[in-house]
Design a protein around this motif. Structure first.
Motif, PDB file in Angstrom:
ATOM      1  N   LEU A   2       0.819  -1.212   0.000  1.00  0.00           N
ATOM      2  CA  LEU A   2       0.000   0.000   0.000  1.00  0.00           C
ATOM      3  C   LEU A   2       0.853   1.262   0.000  1.00  0.00           C
ATOM      4  N   SER A  17      -4.535  -2.682  -5.143  1.00  0.00           N
ATOM      5  CA  SER A  17      -3.741  -3.608  -4.342  1.00  0.00           C
ATOM      6  C   SER A  17      -4.582  -4.838  -4.042  1.00  0.00           C
ATOM      7  N   PHE A  19      -5.296  -8.254  -1.883  1.00  0.00           N
ATOM      8  CA  PHE A  19      -5.071  -8.882  -0.585  1.00  0.00           C
ATOM      9  C   PHE A  19      -5.948 -10.113  -0.448  1.00  0.00           C
ATOM     10  N   PHE A  23      -6.302 -10.224   5.450  1.00  0.00           N
ATOM     11  CA  PHE A  23      -5.472  -9.040   5.663  1.00  0.00           C
ATOM     12  C   PHE A  23      -6.180  -7.727   5.338  1.00  0.00           C
ATOM     13  N   LEU A  24      -7.484  -7.769   5.104  1.00  0.00           N
ATOM     14  CA  LEU A  24      -8.204  -6.542   4.757  1.00  0.00           C
ATOM     15  C   LEU A  24      -8.216  -5.532   5.896  1.00  0.00           C
ATOM     16  N   GLN A  26      -5.966  -5.117   8.195  1.00  0.00           N
ATOM     17  CA  GLN A  26      -4.638  -4.519   8.244  1.00  0.00           C
ATOM     18  C   GLN A  26      -4.492  -3.484   7.128  1.00  0.00           C
ATOM     19  N   ALA A  27      -5.004  -3.763   5.959  1.00  0.00           N
ATOM     20  CA  ALA A  27      -4.941  -2.815   4.844  1.00  0.00           C
ATOM     21  C   ALA A  27      -5.689  -1.536   5.199  1.00  0.00           C
ATOM     22  N   GLU A  28      -6.849  -1.665   5.850  1.00  0.00           N
ATOM     23  CA  GLU A  28      -7.613  -0.492   6.270  1.00  0.00           C
ATOM     24  C   GLU A  28      -6.808   0.379   7.233  1.00  0.00           C
ATOM     25  N   VAL A  30      -3.504   0.530   7.530  1.00  0.00           N
ATOM     26  CA  VAL A  30      -2.389   1.151   6.808  1.00  0.00           C
ATOM     27  C   VAL A  30      -2.890   2.332   5.972  1.00  0.00           C
ATOM     28  N   MET A  31      -4.029   2.169   5.292  1.00  0.00           N
ATOM     29  CA  MET A  31      -4.574   3.274   4.497  1.00  0.00           C
ATOM     30  C   MET A  31      -4.923   4.459   5.391  1.00  0.00           C
ATOM     31  N   VAL A  40      -8.670  -1.404  -3.325  1.00  0.00           N
ATOM     32  CA  VAL A  40      -8.253  -2.710  -2.816  1.00  0.00           C
ATOM     33  C   VAL A  40      -9.190  -3.767  -3.378  1.00  0.00           C
TER      34      VAL A  40
END
Length: 68
Positions: A2, A17, A19, A23-24, A26-28, A30-31, A40
Motif C-alpha cells: 500500500l 492492491s 489482498f 489481511f483486509l 490490516q490494509a484499512e 495502513v490506508m 483494494v
C-alpha cells in the motif's frame, strides 16, 4: 504494497492492491495511517489453500471484477 501504491497514486497513476481477505483489516489500518483511500481487491480465502480449479474460479468470479 500500500505504501508503494500511495506513491504511485500521487504520480497520478491509478492502482489496485490485491489482498487475501484475512489481511483486509490490516490494509484499512495502513490506508488510514497513510491518510489516503486506495483501491483494494480481495481474494476470498487464501490462494495457497485452493486447488487450481477453485483458484481460477475465485479469480474469474471475484478478484478480476473487483480489479476492473
Amino acid at each position: 504494497m500500500l505504501r508503494a501504491a500511495a506513491l504511485i497514486e500521487k504520480l497520478g497513476i491509478p492502482t489496485v492492491s490485491v489482498f487475501v481477505t484475512g489481511f483486509l483489516k490490516q490494509a484499512e489500518v495502513v490506508m488510514k495511517g497513510l491518510g489516503m483511500p486506495l483501491a483494494v481487491a480481495a481474494y476470498p480465502g487464501h490462494p495457497m489453500m485452493d486447488d487450481e480449479r477453485t483458484l481460477q474460479e475465485k479469480v474469474e468470479q471475484t478478484l478480476a471484477p473487483a480489479v476492473l
